[in-house]
Design a protein around this motif. Structure first.
Motif, PDB file in Angstrom:
ATOM      1  N   ALA A   1      61.310  61.847 -81.330  1.00 20.68           N
ATOM      2  CA  ALA A   1      60.171  61.347 -82.088  1.00 20.68           C
ATOM      3  C   ALA A   1      60.595  59.998 -82.674  1.00 20.68           C
ATOM      4  CB  ALA A   1      59.783  62.328 -83.184  1.00 20.68           C
ATOM      5  N   VAL A   2      59.957  58.943 -82.201  1.00 19.91           N
ATOM      6  CA  VAL A   2      60.346  57.577 -82.564  1.00 19.91           C
ATOM      7  C   VAL A   2      59.260  56.966 -83.451  1.00 19.91           C
ATOM      8  CG1 VAL A   2      60.955  55.311 -81.636  1.00 19.91           C
ATOM      9  CG2 VAL A   2      61.508  57.375 -80.339  1.00 19.91           C
ATOM     10  N   PRO A   3      59.630  56.438 -84.621  1.00 19.55           N
ATOM     11  CA  PRO A   3      58.637  55.793 -85.477  1.00 19.55           C
ATOM     12  C   PRO A   3      58.062  54.555 -84.784  1.00 19.55           C
ATOM     13  CG  PRO A   3      60.769  55.950 -86.601  1.00 19.55           C
ATOM     14  CD  PRO A   3      60.965  56.420 -85.202  1.00 19.55           C
TER      15      PRO A   3
ATOM     16  N   TYR B   1      68.075  65.792 -92.377  1.00 17.36           N
ATOM     17  CA  TYR B   1      68.168  64.366 -92.636  1.00 17.36           C
ATOM     18  C   TYR B   1      69.366  64.023 -93.507  1.00 17.36           C
ATOM     19  CZ  TYR B   1      63.477  65.536 -91.382  1.00 17.36           C
ATOM     20  OH  TYR B   1      62.402  66.086 -90.764  1.00 17.36           O
ATOM     21  N   ALA B   2      69.937  65.007 -94.204  1.00 17.92           N
ATOM     22  CA  ALA B   2      71.066  64.768 -95.088  1.00 17.92           C
ATOM     23  C   ALA B   2      72.375  64.666 -94.313  1.00 17.92           C
ATOM     24  CB  ALA B   2      71.152  65.886 -96.122  1.00 17.92           C
ATOM     25  N   ALA B   3      72.417  65.127 -93.104  1.00 20.65           N
ATOM     26  CA  ALA B   3      73.640  65.112 -92.307  1.00 20.65           C
ATOM     27  C   ALA B   3      73.974  63.695 -91.860  1.00 20.65           C
ATOM     28  CB  ALA B   3      73.476  66.023 -91.093  1.00 20.65           C
ATOM     29  N   LYS B   4      75.244  63.446 -91.585  1.00 17.20           N
ATOM     30  CA  LYS B   4      75.672  62.129 -91.120  1.00 17.20           C
ATOM     31  C   LYS B   4      75.373  61.918 -89.640  1.00 17.20           C
ATOM     32  CE  LYS B   4      77.380  60.454 -94.878  1.00 17.20           C
ATOM     33  NZ  LYS B   4      76.736  59.348 -95.538  1.00 17.20           N
ATOM     34  N   ARG B   5      75.218  62.989 -88.890  1.00 18.52           N
ATOM     35  CA  ARG B   5      74.924  62.855 -87.461  1.00 18.52           C
ATOM     36  C   ARG B   5      73.436  62.538 -87.270  1.00 18.52           C
ATOM     37  NH1 ARG B   5      75.694  68.336 -88.437  1.00 18.52           N
ATOM     38  NH2 ARG B   5      73.899  69.611 -87.949  1.00 18.52           N
ATOM     39  N   ALA B   6      73.041  62.303 -86.045  1.00 15.07           N
ATOM     40  CA  ALA B   6      71.654  61.957 -85.749  1.00 15.07           C
ATOM     41  C   ALA B   6      70.722  63.051 -86.264  1.00 15.07           C
ATOM     42  CB  ALA B   6      71.470  61.782 -84.254  1.00 15.07           C
ATOM     43  N   PRO B   7      69.635  62.674 -86.923  1.00 19.21           N
ATOM     44  CA  PRO B   7      68.696  63.666 -87.439  1.00 19.21           C
ATOM     45  C   PRO B   7      68.070  64.482 -86.306  1.00 19.21           C
ATOM     46  CG  PRO B   7      68.139  61.471 -88.231  1.00 19.21           C
ATOM     47  CD  PRO B   7      69.220  61.321 -87.225  1.00 19.21           C
ATOM     48  N   HIS B   8      67.974  65.761 -86.520  1.00 17.67           N
ATOM     49  CA  HIS B   8      67.366  66.630 -85.518  1.00 17.67           C
ATOM     50  C   HIS B   8      66.577  67.726 -86.212  1.00 17.67           C
ATOM     51  CE1 HIS B   8      71.067  68.679 -86.611  1.00 17.67           C
ATOM     52  NE2 HIS B   8      70.468  69.799 -86.257  1.00 17.67           N
TER      53      HIS B   8
ATOM     54  N   LEU C   1      64.025  60.992 -84.609  1.00 23.26           N
ATOM     55  CA  LEU C   1      64.371  62.410 -84.692  1.00 23.26           C
ATOM     56  C   LEU C   1      64.564  62.991 -83.301  1.00 23.26           C
ATOM     57  CD1 LEU C   1      61.812  63.720 -87.340  1.00 23.26           C
ATOM     58  CD2 LEU C   1      64.251  63.340 -87.660  1.00 23.26           C
ATOM     59  N   ALA C   2      65.621  63.748 -83.124  1.00 21.10           N
ATOM     60  CA  ALA C   2      65.802  64.521 -81.893  1.00 21.10           C
ATOM     61  C   ALA C   2      65.145  65.870 -82.136  1.00 21.10           C
ATOM     62  CB  ALA C   2      67.281  64.697 -81.590  1.00 21.10           C
ATOM     63  N   ILE C   3      64.171  66.203 -81.307  1.00 20.52           N
ATOM     64  CA  ILE C   3      63.454  67.470 -81.454  1.00 20.52           C
ATOM     65  C   ILE C   3      64.042  68.453 -80.447  1.00 20.52           C
ATOM     66  CG2 ILE C   3      61.201  68.570 -81.490  1.00 20.52           C
ATOM     67  CD1 ILE C   3      61.623  66.323 -83.605  1.00 20.52           C
ATOM     68  N   LEU C   4      64.544  69.576 -80.978  1.00 16.73           N
ATOM     69  CA  LEU C   4      65.258  70.552 -80.164  1.00 16.73           C
ATOM     70  C   LEU C   4      64.400  71.758 -79.811  1.00 16.73           C
ATOM     71  CD1 LEU C   4      68.553  70.697 -82.252  1.00 16.73           C
ATOM     72  CD2 LEU C   4      68.020  69.173 -80.359  1.00 16.73           C
ATOM     73  N   SER C   5      64.625  72.270 -78.626  1.00 16.23           N
ATOM     74  CA  SER C   5      64.046  73.530 -78.180  1.00 16.23           C
ATOM     75  C   SER C   5      65.168  74.300 -77.504  1.00 16.23           C
ATOM     76  CB  SER C   5      62.900  73.275 -77.199  1.00 16.23           C
ATOM     77  OG  SER C   5      62.385  74.488 -76.721  1.00 16.23           O
ATOM     78  N   ARG C   6      65.450  75.474 -78.016  1.00 15.62           N
ATOM     79  CA  ARG C   6      66.551  76.293 -77.497  1.00 15.62           C
ATOM     80  C   ARG C   6      67.870  75.531 -77.521  1.00 15.62           C
ATOM     81  NH1 ARG C   6      62.956  78.894 -72.704  1.00 15.62           N
ATOM     82  NH2 ARG C   6      61.658  80.114 -74.102  1.00 15.62           N
ATOM     83  N   ASN C   7      68.087  74.804 -78.615  1.00 10.96           N
ATOM     84  CA  ASN C   7      69.317  74.041 -78.865  1.00 10.96           C
ATOM     85  C   ASN C   7      69.561  72.900 -77.884  1.00 10.96           C
ATOM     86  OD1 ASN C   7      70.100  75.407 -81.206  1.00 10.96           O
ATOM     87  ND2 ASN C   7      70.945  77.069 -79.992  1.00 10.96           N
ATOM     88  N   LYS C   8      68.530  72.439 -77.203  1.00 15.22           N
ATOM     89  CA  LYS C   8      68.622  71.275 -76.326  1.00 15.22           C
ATOM     90  C   LYS C   8      67.543  70.284 -76.726  1.00 15.22           C
ATOM     91  CE  LYS C   8      70.551  73.713 -72.430  1.00 15.22           C
ATOM     92  NZ  LYS C   8      70.483  74.018 -71.032  1.00 15.22           N
TER      93      LYS C   8
END
Length: 67
Positions: free
Chosen positions: A46-48, A5-12, A34-41
């Motif tokens: 996850a949308v509030p 969450y500290a990064a400037k790009r989209a949270p993942h 949040l973009a939820i990744l599996s195997r870097n994809k």
């Protein structure tokens, strides 16, 4: 808390981390999707509820106007 969450790009986050405590991760995201990744994809987003309800309400209003 430092993390994705500290990064400037989209949270993942990796799905294995998200599954441990999804509510805490959503709270830490401070309203961001949040973009939820599996195997870097991206596996899913996850949308509030606040972010989800706005567009859904507009879509429903548009659909209601066509009837």
């Amino acid at each position: 808390m430092r993390g994705p969450y500290a990064a400037k790009r989209a949270p993942h986050l990796f799905v294995t981390d998200f599954r441990r405590n999804p509510s805490a991760h959503m709270r830490d995201a401070l309203g961001d999707t949040l973009a939820i990744l599996s195997r870097n994809k991206v596996e899913f987003y996850a949308v509030p509820p606040e972010r989800f309800e706005g567009p859904i309400g507009r879509i429903e209003a548009l659909e209601g106007g066509r009837r």
